[in-house]
Design a protein around this motif. Structure first.
Motif, PDB file in Angstrom:
ATOM      1  N   LYS A   1      -5.739 -12.590  -2.536  1.00 31.73           N
ATOM      2  CA  LYS A   1      -6.772 -11.798  -2.951  1.00 31.73           C
ATOM      3  C   LYS A   1      -8.111 -12.424  -2.458  1.00 31.73           C
ATOM      4  O   LYS A   1      -8.603 -13.493  -2.583  1.00 31.73           O
TER       5      LYS A   1
ATOM      6  N   GLY B   1      -4.744   5.229  -1.913  1.00 30.74           N
ATOM      7  CA  GLY B   1      -4.615   4.634  -3.420  1.00 30.74           C
ATOM      8  C   GLY B   1      -4.954   3.171  -3.184  1.00 30.74           C
ATOM      9  O   GLY B   1      -5.351   2.498  -2.237  1.00 30.74           O
ATOM     10  N   THR B   2      -5.003   2.525  -4.330  1.00 28.76           N
ATOM     11  CA  THR B   2      -5.383   1.118  -4.351  1.00 28.76           C
ATOM     12  C   THR B   2      -4.557   0.234  -3.896  1.00 28.76           C
ATOM     13  O   THR B   2      -3.436   0.263  -4.415  1.00 28.76           O
ATOM     14  N   PRO B   3      -4.633  -0.765  -2.916  1.00 27.72           N
ATOM     15  CA  PRO B   3      -3.755  -1.766  -2.455  1.00 27.72           C
ATOM     16  C   PRO B   3      -3.205  -2.429  -3.557  1.00 27.72           C
ATOM     17  O   PRO B   3      -4.037  -2.826  -4.476  1.00 27.72           O
ATOM     18  N   TYR B   4      -2.261  -3.314  -3.381  1.00 21.61           N
ATOM     19  CA  TYR B   4      -1.990  -4.486  -4.280  1.00 21.61           C
ATOM     20  C   TYR B   4      -1.720  -5.858  -3.606  1.00 21.61           C
ATOM     21  O   TYR B   4      -1.257  -5.826  -2.653  1.00 21.61           O
ATOM     22  N   TYR B   5      -2.369  -6.767  -4.135  1.00 17.66           N
ATOM     23  CA  TYR B   5      -2.283  -8.131  -3.494  1.00 17.66           C
ATOM     24  C   TYR B   5      -1.555  -9.121  -4.459  1.00 17.66           C
ATOM     25  O   TYR B   5      -1.897  -9.204  -5.829  1.00 17.66           O
TER      26      TYR B   5
ATOM     27  N   ILE C   1       0.858  -1.241   0.040  1.00 21.63           N
ATOM     28  CA  ILE C   1      -0.006  -0.049   0.083  1.00 21.63           C
ATOM     29  C   ILE C   1       0.854   1.160   0.191  1.00 21.63           C
ATOM     30  O   ILE C   1       1.953   1.326   0.791  1.00 21.63           O
ATOM     31  N   ARG C   2       0.486   2.357  -0.718  1.00 23.41           N
ATOM     32  CA  ARG C   2       1.316   3.558  -0.650  1.00 23.41           C
ATOM     33  C   ARG C   2       0.699   4.292   0.581  1.00 23.41           C
ATOM     34  O   ARG C   2      -0.546   4.462   0.994  1.00 23.41           O
TER      35      ARG C   2
ATOM     36  N   SER D   1      -3.767  -2.414   5.353  1.00 25.52           N
ATOM     37  CA  SER D   1      -4.356  -0.971   5.637  1.00 25.52           C
ATOM     38  C   SER D   1      -3.131  -0.399   6.471  1.00 25.52           C
ATOM     39  O   SER D   1      -2.155  -0.746   6.582  1.00 25.52           O
TER      40      SER D   1
ATOM     41  N   THR E   1      -6.383  -8.268   3.774  1.00 26.86           N
ATOM     42  CA  THR E   1      -6.559  -6.856   3.608  1.00 26.86           C
ATOM     43  C   THR E   1      -5.527  -6.098   4.145  1.00 26.86           C
ATOM     44  O   THR E   1      -5.136  -6.048   5.424  1.00 26.86           O
TER      45      THR E   1
END
Length: 123
Positions: free
Chosen positions: A65, A56-60, A51-52, A71, A69
């Motif tokens: 997936k 923004g959109t998290p990456y998995y 995560i940035r 955060s 999660t």
């Protein structure tokens, strides 16, 4: 320099849940992104989620997936990994990592690493 400390690992039965935490200290205002990697016995370290710090959109990874999660709480300088529906294949040492620049979610993008926390999922 960013110092990272993971916590929250443990032993859980298959189907259960765990939440990992990664507390950052030091030059936290320089963090661009944080991620979780894991290393299972006899295997290489692999990307799990990222995560940035600005959002923004998290990456998995495909393998997690819909079950994991990621955060972050910028005020607490902490990243989390909520893991649900755990499988024995999720057994690994989980590492938190931080980057000060743009990332493509490769290990080499991350300059700061925690000591790791063990997650064991029993069948």
């Amino acid at each position: 320099q960013v110092h990272l400390v993971e916590s929250g690992g443990g032993l859980v039965q298959a189907g259960g849940s765990l939440r990992l935490s990664c507390a950052a200290s030091g030059r936290t205002n320089s963090i661009y992104a944080m991620a979780w990697f894991r290393q299972a016995p006899g295997k290489g370290r692999e990307f799990v989620a990222g995560i940035r710090w600005s959002g923004g959109t998290p990456y998995y990874a495909d393998s997690v997936k819909g079950r994991f999660t990621i955060s972050r709480d910028n005020a607490k300088n902490t990243a989390y990994l909520q893991m649900s529906t755990l499988e024995p294949e999720d057994t690994a040492v989980y590492y938190c990592a931080a980057s000060r620049s743009r990332v493509s979610w490769y290990q080499s993008d991350f300059g700061s690493w925690g000591q790791g926390t063990q997650v064991t999922v029993s069948s």
